[in-house]
Design an enzyme around this catalytic site. Structure first.
Site, PDB file in Angstrom:
ATOM      1  N   GLY A   1     114.766  17.735 -19.219  1.00 25.30           N
ATOM      2  CA  GLY A   1     114.020  18.456 -18.192  1.00 25.30           C
ATOM      3  C   GLY A   1     114.881  19.461 -17.462  1.00 25.30           C
ATOM      4  O   GLY A   1     115.947  19.856 -17.933  1.00 25.30           O
TER       5      GLY A   1
ATOM      6  N   HIS B   1     116.944  26.471 -22.684  1.00 31.25           N
ATOM      7  CA  HIS B   1     115.911  25.656 -23.319  1.00 31.25           C
ATOM      8  C   HIS B   1     114.809  26.537 -23.902  1.00 31.25           C
ATOM      9  O   HIS B   1     114.291  26.254 -24.985  1.00 31.25           O
ATOM     10  CB  HIS B   1     115.306  24.685 -22.305  1.00 31.25           C
ATOM     11  CG  HIS B   1     116.266  23.680 -21.761  1.00 31.25           C
ATOM     12  ND1 HIS B   1     116.706  23.710 -20.456  1.00 31.25           N
ATOM     13  CD2 HIS B   1     116.881  22.618 -22.334  1.00 31.25           C
ATOM     14  CE1 HIS B   1     117.525  22.701 -20.238  1.00 31.25           C
ATOM     15  NE2 HIS B   1     117.667  22.027 -21.364  1.00 31.25           N
TER      16      HIS B   1
ATOM     17  N   SER C   1     121.485  22.898 -16.644  1.00 28.39           N
ATOM     18  CA  SER C   1     120.655  22.381 -15.562  1.00 28.39           C
ATOM     19  C   SER C   1     121.487  22.022 -14.345  1.00 28.39           C
ATOM     20  O   SER C   1     120.994  22.029 -13.210  1.00 28.39           O
ATOM     21  CB  SER C   1     119.877  21.144 -16.042  1.00 28.39           C
ATOM     22  OG  SER C   1     119.030  21.477 -17.121  1.00 28.39           O
ATOM     23  N   ARG C   2     122.759  21.721 -14.561  1.00 25.64           N
ATOM     24  CA  ARG C   2     123.631  21.339 -13.444  1.00 25.64           C
ATOM     25  C   ARG C   2     124.148  22.549 -12.671  1.00 25.64           C
ATOM     26  O   ARG C   2     124.753  22.377 -11.611  1.00 25.64           O
ATOM     27  CB  ARG C   2     124.797  20.503 -13.955  1.00 25.64           C
ATOM     28  CG  ARG C   2     124.390  19.096 -14.419  1.00 25.64           C
ATOM     29  CD  ARG C   2     125.592  18.254 -14.811  1.00 25.64           C
ATOM     30  NE  ARG C   2     125.231  16.853 -15.010  1.00 25.64           N
ATOM     31  CZ  ARG C   2     124.914  16.311 -16.167  1.00 25.64           C
ATOM     32  NH1 ARG C   2     124.898  17.088 -17.249  1.00 25.64           N
ATOM     33  NH2 ARG C   2     124.599  15.022 -16.266  1.00 25.64           N
TER      34      ARG C   2
END
Length: 330
Positions: free
Chosen positions: A28, A34, A187-188
């Protein structure tokens, strides 16, 4: 198109697919990296195929003190991005759906490769990753699964698992997607403050420095190979000043440290400087490895290699890598 949101394997298995099913596995918090995976999956699956994006934050691959609880969960935004990128379905199962009855007693072992680099820094991480990938491959039943090259060690281990355990699925690698300043999408990244983000750029700059040092050395060696082999040829070239240039290239190529050692040194210089930034970069590892087993390569190595780095900026741990080729294939 309208992307279906599914939460059970039964719902997914009930779907009829007339072509190839391509799966993109994620935790996610989807971003452009992505989206690139999903768009590539759409091309691979073709107009008659199906693209499934999995969204599952896998508890097995988070160690004690890692960011499982604060890992971003943005399912509504993820569904929108997946739809825009061309996904037919988002499979977002619960922990109970993936691990009925609790955490599995039987798991996939990553073996010796899983104990190096990321595995050494995050014990058990790759066992948990391979276990969930194996389960999701069984649950989604794809013909092809796509993974990003940014997680190079993960990709290598998945390929090894699929080959060693005879999974009937094709694994496709998709190049790392970067922001304009070179930072690899993750995502981080959203955890980083503006100052921390500036420090984090040292990861990609270090990799680029290693790559550039390697490219320069290869160019010098190529130029040195043009040195004339006969006196007559040397005299002919001297008329246009070529022999001196070739000799200079030969001298530099011979004198300057080259190969893997030079690549590591160029990258480390950037990282050492970043260690003095405010906030500082705290290096975990810098490695130049054989992608077959993620062991360090020697100075006489030829073939494909991976220059990999991991570091912490503030409370955020980041990884990045670049592929390089050494020897005659360069």
């Amino acid at each position: 198109m309208s992307t279906a949101l599914l939460s059970t394997a039964e719902e997914l298995h009930a779907r009829v697919c007339h072509g190839r099913r391509a799966v993109v596995m994620t935790m996610g918090a989807l971003h452009e990296g992505h989206a690139t995976l999903v768009r590539t999956a759409r091309e691979v699956a073709g107009p008659d195929g199906e693209v499934v994006v999995t969204v599952f934050v896998n508890p097995l691959q988070f160690g004690a003190g890692e960011d499982l609880d604060r890992y971003p969960r943005t399912l509504e935004a993820d569904l929108k991005l997946a739809e825009q990128a061309g996904a037919d379905a988002v499979f977002a199962p619960s922990v109970d759906e993936v691990y009925p009855g609790g955490q599995p007693q039987v798991r996939v072992s990553a073996g010796p490769m899983g104990e190096r680099l990321e595995g050494a820094s995050r014990p058990g991480h790759f066992d948990g990753m391979l276990t969930v990938v194996a389960k999701l491959l069984h649950l989604t039943r794809p013909d092809v699964a796509l993974f990003g090259q940014k997680d190079a060690q993960q990709l290598a281990l998945i390929r090894r698992m699929v080959r060693d355990l005879n999974f009937g699925v094709e694994i496709v690698a998709v190049p790392t997607v970067r922001e304009e300043d070179g930072l690899a999408l993750s995502s981080r990244n959203r955890y980083l403050s503006p100052d921390e983000r500036r420090t984090a750029l040292a990861l990609s700059r270090a990799l680029f420095a290693g790559r550039d040092r390697h490219a320069a050395q290869e160019a010098l060696r190529a130029r040195a190979r043009e040195v004339p082999s006969t006196h007559a040829r040397a005299e002919a070239l001297s008329a246009i000043g070529e022999s001196r240039a070739a000799a200079d290239a030969h001298a530099v190529a011979t004198a300057a440290p080259g190969g893997p050692a030079a690549v590591r040194a160029a990258a480390r210089q950037v990282l050492d400087e970043a260690a003095r930034f405010d906030p500082p970069l705290e290096l975990d590892y810098l490695a130049l490895v054989d992608p077959a087993d993620f062991t360090e390569i020697g100075d006489d190595f030829t073939g494909e290699a991976v220059l990999a780095v991991a570091a912490r900026v503030g409370t955020t741990r980041l990884i990045d890598n670049l592929p390089l080729t050494f020897g005659a294939a360069s």
